[in-house]
Write an enzyme that holds these catalytic residues in place. Structure first.
Site, PDB file in Angstrom:
ATOM      1  N   CYS A 114       4.308  15.533 -48.908  1.00 43.83           N
ATOM      2  CA  CYS A 114       3.307  16.589 -49.076  1.00 43.83           C
ATOM      3  C   CYS A 114       3.582  17.406 -50.329  1.00 43.83           C
ATOM      4  O   CYS A 114       4.728  17.748 -50.626  1.00 43.83           O
ATOM      5  CB  CYS A 114       3.338  17.500 -47.843  1.00 43.83           C
ATOM      6  SG  CYS A 114       2.179  18.881 -47.903  1.00 43.83           S
ATOM      7  N   CYS A 157       5.653  25.544 -48.372  1.00 46.97           N
ATOM      8  CA  CYS A 157       5.250  25.720 -46.979  1.00 46.97           C
ATOM      9  C   CYS A 157       6.482  25.632 -46.080  1.00 46.97           C
ATOM     10  O   CYS A 157       7.333  24.763 -46.262  1.00 46.97           O
ATOM     11  CB  CYS A 157       4.242  24.634 -46.617  1.00 46.97           C
ATOM     12  SG  CYS A 157       3.871  24.514 -44.861  1.00 46.97           S
ATOM     13  N   CYS A 194       7.641  22.280 -42.642  1.00 46.66           N
ATOM     14  CA  CYS A 194       8.542  21.127 -42.576  1.00 46.66           C
ATOM     15  C   CYS A 194       9.868  21.448 -43.260  1.00 46.66           C
ATOM     16  O   CYS A 194       9.903  22.160 -44.262  1.00 46.66           O
ATOM     17  CB  CYS A 194       7.915  19.907 -43.248  1.00 46.66           C
ATOM     18  SG  CYS A 194       6.496  19.227 -42.372  1.00 46.66           S
ATOM     19  N   CYS A 202      -1.868  18.254 -45.209  1.00 47.30           N
ATOM     20  CA  CYS A 202      -0.741  18.356 -44.283  1.00 47.30           C
ATOM     21  C   CYS A 202      -0.538  16.992 -43.647  1.00 47.30           C
ATOM     22  O   CYS A 202      -1.355  16.562 -42.822  1.00 47.30           O
ATOM     23  CB  CYS A 202      -0.987  19.412 -43.209  1.00 47.30           C
ATOM     24  SG  CYS A 202       0.352  19.480 -41.989  1.00 47.30           S
ATOM     25  N   GLN A 237       1.078  18.970 -25.209  1.00 48.20           N
ATOM     26  CA  GLN A 237       2.086  18.277 -25.998  1.00 48.20           C
ATOM     27  C   GLN A 237       1.568  18.157 -27.426  1.00 48.20           C
ATOM     28  O   GLN A 237       0.373  18.010 -27.671  1.00 48.20           O
ATOM     29  CB  GLN A 237       2.381  16.900 -25.403  1.00 48.20           C
ATOM     30  CG  GLN A 237       2.975  16.953 -24.013  1.00 48.20           C
ATOM     31  CD  GLN A 237       4.328  17.649 -23.955  1.00 48.20           C
ATOM     32  OE1 GLN A 237       5.028  17.768 -24.953  1.00 48.20           O
ATOM     33  NE2 GLN A 237       4.699  18.123 -22.770  1.00 48.20           N
ATOM     34  N   GLU A 260       2.439  25.988 -11.284  1.00 50.49           N
ATOM     35  CA  GLU A 260       2.300  26.565 -12.627  1.00 50.49           C
ATOM     36  C   GLU A 260       1.963  28.048 -12.472  1.00 50.49           C
ATOM     37  O   GLU A 260       1.278  28.437 -11.522  1.00 50.49           O
ATOM     38  CB  GLU A 260       1.182  25.838 -13.384  1.00 50.49           C
ATOM     39  CG  GLU A 260       0.724  26.455 -14.686  1.00 50.49           C
ATOM     40  CD  GLU A 260       1.817  26.524 -15.730  1.00 50.49           C
ATOM     41  OE1 GLU A 260       2.003  27.617 -16.292  1.00 50.49           O
ATOM     42  OE2 GLU A 260       2.486  25.498 -15.968  1.00 50.49           O
ATOM     43  N   CYS A 283      11.780  20.549 -24.840  1.00 47.81           N
ATOM     44  CA  CYS A 283      11.730  20.587 -26.303  1.00 47.81           C
ATOM     45  C   CYS A 283      12.933  21.329 -26.871  1.00 47.81           C
ATOM     46  O   CYS A 283      12.971  21.624 -28.065  1.00 47.81           O
ATOM     47  CB  CYS A 283      10.432  21.235 -26.782  1.00 47.81           C
ATOM     48  SG  CYS A 283      10.247  22.958 -26.262  1.00 47.81           S
TER      49      CYS A 283
END
EC number: 2.1.1.-
Length: 415
Positions: free
Chosen positions: A66, A72, A75, A149, A249, A296, A370
């Site tokens: 990119c 940016c 990343c 992106c 996700q 939940e 995660c």
């Protein structure tokens, strides 16, 4: 090198945050956008440094995908070749497990493709020249106005100018705000925040623009402004009308990989509890073969799951429960009816629930996370309670970042 000087250093490793790490007499310093073995000139500020010049490049360095990379902050690792990058990312999971004394099989990292992130949360701000829309600079509030992106789905990136038009009507003077775009089967679902109170004129103009540009929906701070089309996403064979800002996700392909791992481990389990179930990412797939109790705390997510179930025939029974599992985890007695439990908590993990699950007789568990650090903590609790960790599979659904998903499968007792 002193704590506020420039100088030459050698990068020894990549830290857990994705920055290069150099070892100096007075401690470690972290240098973004560097690689192990590289010799660099840096400007140091305490334990962090800015790359000033690359003197000796690593053979593992590659051209980033990119044009905005290094400006940016989205990343961290586009400059690293695939093989060493993937080995490092797998090691994030291995290292977290070892830190808790867990020696278990960790599968090779499951790679995810570029251009697959289905939600982008853009930083935006109105200026005299128009609306800046993109991501914040690394460790800064400065907005980098993007034109591409390689992480995000093309369906979102192709609409950047249209999103700027929406932003121009939302913009609260010159202050920053957020505009999220999510790809659904009905089109792009837009969710704004930080824009202040919208007046009637803004609402009318936004409604007309959203319809003209064929967006599925626009919401502001959770309130639906206009919804020409109900945003739908299928989980298995169930179409779910997803609420504004709900958890999803990051990529559909990673979700499919995780779901396959979940279903393979559950096998013929008759009754399954899906904890932190969200809008039914796993519960609705599980319900094709097993009765599911979906738990939940987000009422809107549960309502969406329930609406999806009501419009599909052929599923096993699905029950729902709104419950704060951090404050009120399911107790061992409540877990007695279930052959299996799936849990996918936020980054903080599920420590309280793991403590109760460890005391239970549930035969099969799938833990999804995660955050390798909190996953390792929760797995150590379950292991102490008699569970055997069969395997952990890392999944790279956060491409070129320091984040990694992982799925752990566990068993207890006879199988």
């Amino acid at each position: 090198m002193t704590s506020s000087k420039t100088g030459q250093i050698t990068i020894r490793s990549i830290g857990a945050g994705g920055d290069g790490v150099a070892n100096l007499p007075d401690g470690q310093i972290y240098v973004p956008f560097t690689l192990p073995g590289e010799v660099v000139n840096v400007a140091r500020d305490k334990n962090r440094a800015t790359l000033m010049a690359l003197l000796e490049a690593s053979p593992e360095r590659q051209n980033p995908a990119c044009r905005h990379f290094e400006d940016c902050g989205g990343c961290a690792l586009q400059h690293w070749q695939d093989e060493p990058y993937r080995l490092w990312k797998r090691e994030l999971v291995v290292g977290a497990l070892k830190g808790r004394g867990i020696d278990v099989e960790v599968a090779p990292l499951v790679a995810c493709n570029p251009h697959t992130r289905r939600r982008a949360v853009f930083a935006a701000r109105k200026t005299e020249k128009g609306v800046l829309l993109g991501f914040n600079r690394h460790q800064s509030h400065e907005i980098i106005d993007i034109v591409e992106c390689p992480v995000t789905v093309p369906e979102i990136i192709a609409r950047l100018d249209d999103l700027r038009e929406v932003g121009a009507l939302l913009a609260p003077g010159s202050g920053p705000f957020k505009l999220a775009a999510t790809l659904t089967e009905s089109g792009l679902d837009l969710a704004a925040s930080g824009c202040g109170k919208l007046n009637d004129e803004q609402r009318r103009a936004l409604t007309a623009l959203v319809i003209k540009k064929d967006f599925a929906r626009l919401s502001h701070e959770g309130e639906i402004i206009v919804e020409p089309k109900k945003p739908l996403i299928h989980f298995g064979k169930v179409p779910v009308p997803v609420p504004p800002g709900c958890f999803l996700q990051a990529t559909a392909e990673a979700e499919e990989t995780m779901a396959a791992l979940v279903l393979a481990h559950l096998g013929k389990a008759r009754r399954v509890a899906d904890l932190f179930c969200g809008v039914g990412t796993f519960a609705l797939r599980i319900a094709e073969k097993s009765a599911v109790h979906a738990v939940e705390n987000d009422a809107a997510a549960l309502a969406a799951l329930d609406r999806g179930v009501r419009h599909v025939q052929g599923l096993k029974p699905v029950s729902i429960e709104r419950r704060d599992l951090f404050r009120r985890p399911l107790m061992p007695k409540e877990l007695l009816p279930y052959n299996a439990v799936v849990f996918d908590p936020p980054r903080a993990g599920a420590e309280e629930q793991a403590l109760e699950l460890a005391k239970s007789k549930v035969e099969k568990v799938v833990a999804i996370s995660c955050n390798p650090v909190t996953l390792a903590r929760d797995l150590a609790i379950l292991q102490k309670g008699g569970y055997r960790i069969e395997r952990v599979t890392p999944i790279d659904q956060f491409l070129w970042s320091a984040h990694v998903e992982a799925v752990a499968v566990l068993t207890k007792g006879r199988q």
